[in-house]
Write an enzyme that holds these catalytic residues in place. Structure first.
Site: not given
Ligand code: AMP
Ligand code: TRP
Length: 332
Positions: A111, A194, A197
């Site tokens: 980041k 990955k 968002k």
């Molecule tokens: P975030 O969107 O980074 O706040 O992630 C929220 C939750 O979703 C966390 O537990 C992440 O590990 C999970 N997560 C986000 N993107 C992925 C992805 N592409 N595959 C699996 N888990 C994800």
């Protein structure tokens, strides 16, 4: 009963990666665990958030939690900034965390980008706030996607070092709980990245709010290769995009990776993709419709989040007080 804690940042509409890697798993866990699911708005401001949109983003995550099946009767759903103990314990833990440990965090490196001098203290100290989130509730298990494993391990190290420095049993040591079937859902445009968002391309991901046409279009355009599917998942080595689509199919259909390969052995992606689209539409569109409905009645969301904050505050205060006593604060 084991205590569960997890959270999502209110930084945009959740994706299929969030759903398969995290939320779907959380819904099952609430049946036989004592769960808290947080909307981590204080983590979100480690990068700029437009104040005009930020409140709505928070409500949207709350609506998404409910639409995916989280139940406020079974789980505590709340907003991080409504429980001040997170910031208070976050500071205390920051004072106990060596910079050397924070320097190893890959999320910070990603980041912060090339110009680390410009990264904020908040972004750097982010894992200490996350540790506070988890440790305040004496959490046993933290269900997250693979990318968060390092932060949970750091939380454990911080907890252990505070417990041993003061020779107390202040914090329960948490473990990550990674849903191995969908630990890392990848971008539809690049199977080595990955699904996120924050990717600039909307076609790299499926949002829980996408309608049937858009889902079908995104899957049609998803990068693949010209080879047919093999009879076992092992044989997909070196075909990152193909592996990702098979993984998504398996997770949605509740099949193993090899079962999906066996069913489609010899098929080209032109045949596989429409079947994957149908599965996605059947799972995702009802969630999107429910989110839209819930966003029309914010009062209901408000009441749920206020009740959640009250319950979370009671639990958090107990640990915060114990931590203050351990550190030797004068607590009138
Ligand atoms: P975030 O969107 O980074 O706040 O992630 C929220 C939750 O979703 C966390 O537990 C992440 O590990 C999970 N997560 C986000 N993107 C992925 C992805 N592409 N595959 C699996 N888990 C994800
Ligand atoms: N860092 C997590 C993410 O980017 C969000 C998060 C904040 C979290 N606090 C947490 C996840 C506590 C689990 C437990 O996804």
């Amino acid at each position: 009963m084991k205590r569960i804690f997890s959270g999502v940042q209110p930084t945009g509409t959740l994706t299929l990666g969030n759903y398969l890697g995290a939320l779907r798993h959380w819904v099952h866990l609430q049946e036989d665990h004592d769960c808290l699911y947080c909307i981590v708005d204080m983590h979100a401001i480690t990068v700029f958030q437009d104040p005009a949109l930020f409140k709505d983003q928070t409500f949207e995550i709350a609506a998404t939690y409910l639409a995916c099946g989280l139940d406020p009767q079974k789980s505590i759903l709340f907003v991080q900034s409504h429980v001040p103990a997170h910031a208070q314990l976050g500071w205390m833990l920051g004072c106990k965390t060596p910079m050397g440990w924070l320097n190893r965090m890959t999320q910070f490196k990603d980041k912060a980008g090339k110009d680390k001098e410009k990264a904020s203290l908040g972004l750097y100290g982010y894992p200490c706030l996350q540790a506070a989130d988890i440790l305040l509730y004496q959490t046993h298990l933290v269900p997250v996607g693979e990318d968060q494993k390092q932060h949970i391990e750091l939380t454990r190290d911080i907890a252990q070092s505070v417990n041993s420095a003061y020779d107390v049993d202040l914090f329960t040591l948490p473990d990550p709980l990674i849903n191995t079937h969908a630990a890392r859902i990848m971008s539809l445009r690049d199977g080595t990245k990955k699904m996120s968002k924050s990717d600039p391309s909307d076609f790299s991901r499926i949002h829980l709010s996408d309608d049937a046409d858009l889902i079908a279009q995104k899957i049609r355009k998803a990068r693949t290769d010209a080879d047919p599917l093999p009879g076992s998942f092992d044989q997909l080595e070196g075909r990152a995009e193909a592996k990702n689509l098979v993984t998504i199919y398996a997770a949605l259909a509740n099949m193993t990776l090899d079962e999906v390969c066996q069913e489609f052995e010899g098929a080209l992606f032109s045949a596989f993709k429409p079947r994957l689209s149908d599965l996605l539409v059947a799972t995702i569109t009802p969630i999107g419709e429910k989110i839209a409905l819930l966003m029309n009645d914010k009062r209901e969301l408000e009441l749920i989040l206020l009740d959640g904050a009250q319950r979370a505050n009671e639990l958090a205060t107990t640990t915060l007080k114990a931590a203050e006593e351990t550190f030797g604060f004068w607590t009138p």
